[in-house]
Design a protein around this motif. Structure first.
Motif, PDB file in Angstrom:
ATOM      1  N   GLN A 220      45.637  44.504  18.171  1.00 21.15           N
ATOM      2  CA  GLN A 220      44.317  44.551  18.834  1.00 21.15           C
ATOM      3  C   GLN A 220      43.235  43.806  18.049  1.00 21.15           C
ATOM      4  OE1 GLN A 220      43.488  48.492  20.693  1.00 21.15           O
ATOM      5  NE2 GLN A 220      45.435  49.077  19.755  1.00 21.15           N
ATOM      6  N   VAL A 221      43.445  42.526  17.908  1.00 26.48           N
ATOM      7  CA  VAL A 221      42.483  41.722  17.138  1.00 26.48           C
ATOM      8  C   VAL A 221      41.395  41.103  18.039  1.00 26.48           C
ATOM      9  CG1 VAL A 221      44.136  41.188  15.299  1.00 26.48           C
ATOM     10  CG2 VAL A 221      43.950  39.640  17.266  1.00 26.48           C
TER      11      VAL A 221
ATOM     12  N   LYS B 195      39.568  36.846  13.113  1.00 29.17           N
ATOM     13  CA  LYS B 195      40.485  36.093  12.250  1.00 29.17           C
ATOM     14  C   LYS B 195      40.798  36.857  10.957  1.00 29.17           C
ATOM     15  CE  LYS B 195      41.786  32.579  13.316  1.00 29.17           C
ATOM     16  NZ  LYS B 195      42.936  32.312  14.233  1.00 29.17           N
ATOM     17  N   VAL B 196      39.832  37.629  10.485  1.00 34.98           N
ATOM     18  CA  VAL B 196      40.060  38.385   9.240  1.00 34.98           C
ATOM     19  C   VAL B 196      41.097  39.471   9.483  1.00 34.98           C
ATOM     20  CG1 VAL B 196      38.994  39.935   7.554  1.00 34.98           C
ATOM     21  CG2 VAL B 196      37.800  37.857   8.275  1.00 34.98           C
TER      22      VAL B 196
ATOM     23  N   ALA C 112      41.467  44.743  29.883  1.00 33.37           N
ATOM     24  CA  ALA C 112      41.914  43.913  28.749  1.00 33.37           C
ATOM     25  C   ALA C 112      42.205  44.791  27.529  1.00 33.37           C
ATOM     26  CB  ALA C 112      40.843  42.883  28.407  1.00 33.37           C
ATOM     27  N   ARG C 113      41.398  45.810  27.365  1.00 39.43           N
ATOM     28  CA  ARG C 113      41.523  46.720  26.210  1.00 39.43           C
ATOM     29  C   ARG C 113      42.918  47.318  26.092  1.00 39.43           C
ATOM     30  NH1 ARG C 113      40.637  52.411  26.738  1.00 39.43           N
ATOM     31  NH2 ARG C 113      40.679  53.373  24.685  1.00 39.43           N
ATOM     32  N   VAL C 114      43.549  47.609  27.246  1.00 40.15           N
ATOM     33  CA  VAL C 114      44.841  48.298  27.205  1.00 40.15           C
ATOM     34  C   VAL C 114      46.017  47.341  27.417  1.00 40.15           C
ATOM     35  CG1 VAL C 114      43.868  50.525  27.884  1.00 40.15           C
ATOM     36  CG2 VAL C 114      44.630  48.934  29.666  1.00 40.15           C
TER      37      VAL C 114
ATOM     38  N   ASN D 149      51.358  35.195  17.897  1.00 40.59           N
ATOM     39  CA  ASN D 149      51.203  36.377  18.746  1.00 40.59           C
ATOM     40  C   ASN D 149      49.776  36.550  19.263  1.00 40.59           C
ATOM     41  OD1 ASN D 149      53.835  37.160  18.811  1.00 40.59           O
ATOM     42  ND2 ASN D 149      53.696  38.442  16.983  1.00 40.59           N
ATOM     43  N   THR D 150      48.810  36.060  18.507  1.00 38.54           N
ATOM     44  CA  THR D 150      47.428  36.206  18.972  1.00 38.54           C
ATOM     45  C   THR D 150      47.242  35.497  20.314  1.00 38.54           C
ATOM     46  OG1 THR D 150      46.630  36.365  16.721  1.00 38.54           O
ATOM     47  CG2 THR D 150      45.011  35.791  18.381  1.00 38.54           C
ATOM     48  N   GLY D 151      47.830  34.316  20.417  1.00 38.31           N
ATOM     49  CA  GLY D 151      47.731  33.574  21.684  1.00 38.31           C
ATOM     50  C   GLY D 151      48.344  34.357  22.836  1.00 38.31           C
ATOM     51  N   TYR D 152      49.471  35.006  22.536  1.00 39.91           N
ATOM     52  CA  TYR D 152      50.107  35.804  23.599  1.00 39.91           C
ATOM     53  C   TYR D 152      49.237  37.007  23.941  1.00 39.91           C
ATOM     54  CZ  TYR D 152      54.096  32.955  22.106  1.00 39.91           C
ATOM     55  OH  TYR D 152      54.911  31.906  21.775  1.00 39.91           O
TER      56      TYR D 152
END
Ligand SMILES: Cc1cc2nc3c(=O)[nH]c(=O)nc-3n(C[C@H](O)[C@H](O)[C@H](O)COP(=O)(O)O)c2cc1C
Length: 200
Positions: free
Chosen positions: A43-44, A92-93, A33-35, A104-107
Motif C-alpha cells: 500500500q504505497v 518512493k520512500v 482504490a484503497r482496497v 510491483n508498484t506499477g501493478y
C-alpha cells in the motif's frame, strides 16, 4: 450494472458535460482504490482528489497528451473538459523501505486505477487515465514532497461522447474518428491473445 458489463462498456472518455461531479462520488472511487490488491499488501499509494474550480484549468494545462493521435488538446473547449482528477502518488520512500520487486508498484497502480474506473462507470461517470502529463507542474501545484512521485492521474466527469469498441481489423490498433466525430477503439481479437494450454 454487473462488473463484466461495466468492463465492456467503459471507454476512455475525453469529452465531458459541463456538470460538476459530487465529491462523494470521487471519494467512493478512492475508497475502491484503497482496497485494491497490492503486492505484499504494501500500500504505497496515496491519492489527491482535485475538483476545485480554480485548480481544474491548471490540471488540464499539465496534460501533455490528450487523446493522442485522435484529437489535439489545443483549443479543447472549457465546457467539455474533465471536472475532476485523481492523482495517484507513489510513496518512493516507503517503496524502498519495503523492498520487494519495484515492478510491483506499477501493478499496484494498475489494479487501483482499474477499481476507480469501474466505480466511476457504475456511477455514470466517464474517465481517462493519463500518464502523459507534466509531473513537475502537478508537484508544484500541490507542493508535493519529493518522496512522492505522481504516477498516473485519472480525469473524470460526466461523459459527452460515446466511443465505440470494435474488433481490430487490418492489424492496426489505431483509434480513429468517423465523420460524425465518434471515436472508434479497436481491440485485438480474443483468439489472437488467448492461448489455451500452449503458446502461441
Ligand atoms: C497507462 C495508460 C496511460 C494512458 N495515458 C493517456 C494519456 O496520457 N492521454 C490520453 O489521452 N489517454 C491516455 N490513456 C488512455 C488510452 O489512450 C486508452 O486507454 C486507449 O486508447 C484505449 O481506449 P479505451 O480506454 O477506451 O479502451 C492511457 C491509458 C493507460 C492504460
Amino acid at each position: 450494472m454487473g462488473i463484466y458489463e461495466a468492463i465492456l462498456k467503459r471507454r476512455s472518455i475525453r469529452e465531458f458535460k459541463n456538470k460538476a461531479v459530487p465529491y462523494s462520488v470521487l471519494e467512493k472511487c478512492v475508497a475502491a482504490a484503497r482496497v485494491a490488491p497490492s503486492a505484499a499488501n504494501r500500500q504505497v499509494l496515496e491519492y489527491i482528489v482535485v475538483d476545485g474550480e480554480a485548480l481544474l484549468p491548471r490540471m488540464f494545462d499539465a496534460v501533455s497528451i490528450w487523446g493522442g493521435v485522435v484529437r489535439p488538446q489545443e483549443g479543447w473547449p472549457d465546457g467539455r473538459r474533465p471536472r475532476a482528477y485523481v492523482v495517484v502518488l507513489i510513496n518512493k520512500v516507503l517503496e524502498t523501505e519495503l523492498k520487494g520487486d519495484s515492478r510491483n508498484t506499477g501493478y499496484d497502480v494498475g489494479f487501483a486505477v482499474e477499481n476507480m474506473t469501474l466505480v466511476a462507470e457504475e456511477l455514470g461517470l466517464g474517465s481517462c487515465g493519463i500518464t502523459s502529463f507534466n509531473r513537475g507542474k502537478v508537484a508544484e501545484l500541490f507542493q508535493i514532497p519529493d518522496k512522492y512521485e505522481p504516477g498516473i492521474m485519472l480525469a473524470l466527469g460526466y461523459p459527452d461522447e460515446s466511443p465505440v469498441l470494435e474488433t481490430m481489423t487490418g492489424g492496426s490498433t489505431k483509434r480513429w474518428l468517423d465523420d460524425k466525430g465518434q471515436r472508434h477503439v479497436p481491440k485485438r481479437e480474443l483468439k489472437d491473445i488467448l492461448h489455451k494450454n500452449r503458446f502461441p
